[in-house]
Every structure is written in C-alpha cells, then in structure tokens.
Design an enzyme around this catalytic site. Structure first.
Site, mmCIF file in Angstrom:
data_model
loop_
_atom_site.group_PDB
_atom_site.id
_atom_site.type_symbol
_atom_site.label_atom_id
_atom_site.label_comp_id
_atom_site.label_asym_id
_atom_site.label_seq_id
_atom_site.Cartn_x
_atom_site.Cartn_y
_atom_site.Cartn_z
ATOM 1 N N THR A 102 0.802 1.614 3.260
ATOM 2 C CA THR A 102 0.729 0.047 3.209
ATOM 3 C C THR A 102 -0.479 -0.188 2.705
ATOM 4 O O THR A 102 -0.694 0.186 1.344
ATOM 5 C CB THR A 102 1.286 -0.795 4.110
ATOM 6 O OG1 THR A 102 0.559 -0.553 5.250
ATOM 7 C CG2 THR A 102 2.694 -0.821 4.577
ATOM 8 N N LYS A 115 1.203 6.991 8.853
ATOM 9 C CA LYS A 115 0.622 6.025 8.163
ATOM 10 C C LYS A 115 -0.073 5.046 9.093
ATOM 11 O O LYS A 115 0.397 4.903 10.096
ATOM 12 C CB LYS A 115 1.599 5.239 7.355
ATOM 13 C CG LYS A 115 2.704 4.539 7.823
ATOM 14 C CD LYS A 115 2.285 3.018 8.605
ATOM 15 C CE LYS A 115 1.770 2.107 7.194
ATOM 16 N NZ LYS A 115 1.003 0.898 7.963
ATOM 17 N N THR A 137 0.547 3.479 17.916
ATOM 18 C CA THR A 137 -0.650 2.870 17.038
ATOM 19 C C THR A 137 -0.349 2.774 15.630
ATOM 20 O O THR A 137 -1.199 2.452 14.910
ATOM 21 C CB THR A 137 -1.893 3.582 17.350
ATOM 22 O OG1 THR A 137 -1.920 4.778 17.001
ATOM 23 C CG2 THR A 137 -2.249 3.249 18.745
ATOM 24 N N GLU A 180 -9.368 0.469 7.595
ATOM 25 C CA GLU A 180 -9.505 -0.468 6.537
ATOM 26 C C GLU A 180 -10.844 -0.561 6.597
ATOM 27 O O GLU A 180 -11.679 -1.404 7.224
ATOM 28 C CB GLU A 180 -8.658 -1.792 6.981
ATOM 29 C CG GLU A 180 -7.166 -1.479 6.584
ATOM 30 C CD GLU A 180 -6.460 -2.543 7.074
ATOM 31 O OE1 GLU A 180 -5.179 -2.633 6.559
ATOM 32 O OE2 GLU A 180 -6.941 -3.461 7.887
ATOM 33 N N ASN A 220 -7.885 -7.801 4.950
ATOM 34 C CA ASN A 220 -6.977 -8.787 5.731
ATOM 35 C C ASN A 220 -7.015 -10.185 5.253
ATOM 36 O O ASN A 220 -6.216 -10.793 5.662
ATOM 37 C CB ASN A 220 -7.526 -8.554 7.274
ATOM 38 C CG ASN A 220 -7.133 -7.050 7.596
ATOM 39 O OD1 ASN A 220 -5.651 -6.788 7.740
ATOM 40 N ND2 ASN A 220 -7.975 -5.986 7.702
ATOM 41 N N SER A 266 -0.720 -11.439 -0.115
ATOM 42 C CA SER A 266 -0.504 -11.455 -1.397
ATOM 43 C C SER A 266 -0.638 -10.217 -1.759
ATOM 44 O O SER A 266 -0.504 -9.892 -3.165
ATOM 45 C CB SER A 266 -2.059 -12.234 -2.005
ATOM 46 O OG SER A 266 -3.309 -11.570 -1.732
#
Length: 409
Positions: free
Chosen positions: A157, A183, A194, A281, A404, A409
């Site tokens: 993702t 992932k 996790t 991230e 985040n 979107s």
C-alpha cells in the site's frame, strides 16, 4: 506505492528460490483508482500445514476473524491478499465479500473453505467491493504464475519497495528453503501481528509445531519493531509448510533438524521485520535500541519500546540532535523499575551519561557524527538487574505527516 523509494531500502532486492508447492498469481481488482495489480492469489499444495499470528486489536477486520477460525483446521490450499482496502469496521457487507472469495476459491480448487486464508490491507471503514473482488479473483485463477517480487509488490500500500527474504535449513542432511514476503510501512506496533507477512517453506512441519515455532520467531522479530506505536486492525502473519521436500517430517522440537529450522525461521522473520522498519513512512534513520541491566527481559523490552515510541526521541534523531535527556525521559515514563543514579546512556557505542550524570569531559562531536548516518544505535543500561532486550524503530519526519494527512485520497 510511493514514487520515492526509502533511503533505507536494501541496495538489492533479495532473490528468492522456488518453493515447491507454492504458485503465485496476481490480478487487477481495482480496489483503488491506480494503475497496478492489487490482488494476490497463491495456490498451495494439498496438505500444506499452516500457522498464524494475528493482531490483538479489539476491532479486527473480518479477514482476521476468518483466519483465526480457519487456523484451527491446520491446513491450507490458498491465500488471497487484497491491497487498497482493509475491509475493517465494515459489518455484514465486509463479511459478504470474504464469503464470496471463499466460495469462488473453494469451488476453483475443490477444497474446504477453511483451507483458504484471506487478508486485506488499506483504508479502514470501506467495505471491500465484492464485485471487484470476484472480477480480480476470477482473473487471477487463469493468470500466468508470477515472480516472488511481483507478488510482494502487489500486496503493498504505502510501501516504497517490495519486501522479500529467504533462508534455508538442513534437516537430516536435506536442505529445505524458506521464503517470505511482507508489507508494512505505517500503523506498525508490536502487538502481534504488525503488518501482513507470509512465510512459505517446502519442509514438512506439523501444524502444531509450526505454530510454536512461529510464536517463538515472532517474539524476537515482529514483536520487537515499531514505527508509530499503532497496531492495525488487519495485521496478520501466516506460515505455510507445503511438505513437498523429501526431508523428514518435523513433529517436535526434539526431531533432528528442528533446531536448525527454528533458527532459519527466526532469521527469516528478523529480516522481514527489519525491512518493515526500513520502509517506515517518511523514515530516514534505522534505529536499534538495546536495553540492558533491567529487572527482567520483559521490563527491558517495555523500556526499549518506551524509547522507540517516543515522538520526542524520534524527532531528535530525525534532526540529528544528541538529546540524551529525551532518552532519560522515555526511560522514566515507561513505568518499569529504574534508578536515576544508576542509569547509563550511549549513542553509537559512545557513553554520554553514566550513573545519572553526563560523563566528565563529554565531547559531542563523535556522537553528532554518528547521528548523521542512516543507522543509529542507542544503548541504555538500567543498572539494577540482568534483563535485556533489543527493539528496532525509525525516526519521525515530516514525511510521515505528509503520507498520513491525505491517506484516504
């Protein structure tokens, strides 16, 4: 998938060997408006043993609830992974999609529904469109087999690179192989599982033993990483043993080769866990936190996680600031036994504070140089016992906020 690959990504993607009894296929279900495959379908040899560790979230997805139920059977013949939609907090409509996937796959393979495992990842609160699931799955059934890398990329993702690992073990003179794809990038915290991770081996392992081995491997790997302290509704780790190798069956830890297989599984899971942290991230720093001298190993782990999950510690590392006072703060708030006047802290092997005070003639220059690197080591000695633990995390940057803030979107 992000257009910018994490700077902590491996220079080369691992090359995974074939695992007899495992066939991967991918297709476009179009769960989101993107130009990529987003459904992974993996066929497994009849009789494949399965084990799993699932999220401890009290708001799990329908897929997690299904996997928890199906694991009781101990056998698997297929895995379906949907990317772009978590199908969590979706009520009856979410279950309808899973039931449709189970019905289609069991009809296709001629197997029981409890031999089919399903995972979904992505946005929470939107039902998985069962028509798109059916379209994607029907296409996957007849698609050409794909590579491990293609399968790993399809389950992504917000990941910036496909994550794969491999290991091997010698069982009674026979070399068996273990492959893993995983992932995970955000919503990562050690409350097992996790992320979405899958292990495949050609070894023959009893389902009960495989479960014990996966539990042990998880405790040392997936349950020792954190990106943001948030545990997902969908987190799943599954291990599949196809039994297609001629190595003897493993039924107990006393069997020849069982220790070697456990070591290989530990290694594989550790590789996979580290890859997740390296793709945190917005991550720019890979951080190892080693705590020693605690009252117990569990106490050491809680202290290490308190440091790893501290936004103040993580932002200091992002800013390459040797602010060891923030580490002291994180130790103190952990709620575990500690003595301020026995505490020692180090960065990159350099002790900066000892016995509750900054070391005499402390020179921050080498510490600052260490913090400019991509791999950061923080060591903490509590000074009151023999407990120890190591956890891994990443820094907290503006990139995490950007990803985040507009995730839906």
């Amino acid at each position: 998938m992000s257009e910018t690959i994490s700077p902590l990504a491996p220079a080369q993607i691992a090359e995974l060997p074939e695992i007899v009894g495992v066939t991967c296929r991918i297709a476009r279900a179009q769960y989101k408006q993107w130009d990529r495959c987003d459904l992974t379908y993996i066929e497994l040899a009849a009789g494949t043993s399965v084990a799993g560790v699932l999220t401890q979230s009290k708001c799990p997805s329908t897929e997690v609830e299904w996997c928890r139920k199906a694991l009781a059977g101990g056998k698997a013949q297929a895995l379906v992974v949907n990317a772009g939609n978590a199908n969590a907090f979706t009520g009856a409509r979410g279950m309808e999609a899973v039931q449709r996937i189970l019905a289609l796959t069991s009809d296709h393979l001629g197997c029981r529904e409890d031999e089919i495992f399903v995972s979904s990842t992505g946005v929470i609160g939107e039902p998985l469109p069962k028509d798109r699931a059916e379209t994607g799955l029907t296409a996957a059934f007849v698609a050409d087999p794909c590579s491990w890398e293609q399968a790993a990329a399809t389950i992504m993702t917000t990941d910036t690179f496909p994550k794969m690992a491999t290991a091997s073990a010698v069982v009674s003179g026979k070399t068996v192989h273990l492959n893993g794809i995983i992932k995970g990038s955000g919503m990562i915290a050690p409350d097992m599982a996790t992320m979405l991770g899958y292990v495949f081996t050609d070894a023959t392992v009893d389902a009960g033993l495989l479960q014990k081995m996966l539990n042990a491997a998880t405790a040392k790997s997936f349950n020792c990483i954190t990106v943001d302290s948030d545990t997902s509704t969908s987190d799943t780790v599954l291990a599949f043993a196809t039994g297609q190798h001629d190595a003897p069956v493993l039924n107990s830890f006393d069997d020849p080769g069982a220790d070697a297989f456990q070591a290989a599984l530990n290694d594989l899971c550790m590789q996979m866990a580290h890859l997740v942290v390296r793709d945190g991230e917005g991550a720019r720093k890979f951080i190892e936190i080693a705590v020693t001298g605690a009252q117990s190993d569990d106490s050491a782990k809680q202290i290490a996680l308190s440091i790893a999950n501290s936004p103040l510690v993580k932002t200091a590392i992002a800013g390459e600031d040797a602010n060891w006072g923030r580490v002291v703060m994180a130790v103190g708030k952990a709620g575990e036994p500690a003595d301020r006047d026995k505490l020692s802290i180090g960065f990159g092997g350099i002790t900066v504070a000892r016995d509750g005070l900054v070391v005499p003639d402390y020179d921050e220059t080498p510490v600052a140089a260490h913090l400019k690197g991509e791999e950061i080591d923080i060591s903490v000695d509590i000074g009151i016992g023999d407990g120890k633990s190591t956890v891994w995390t990443c820094d907290l940057t503006h990139g995490y906020i950007s990803i985040n803030a507009d995730y839906r979107s």
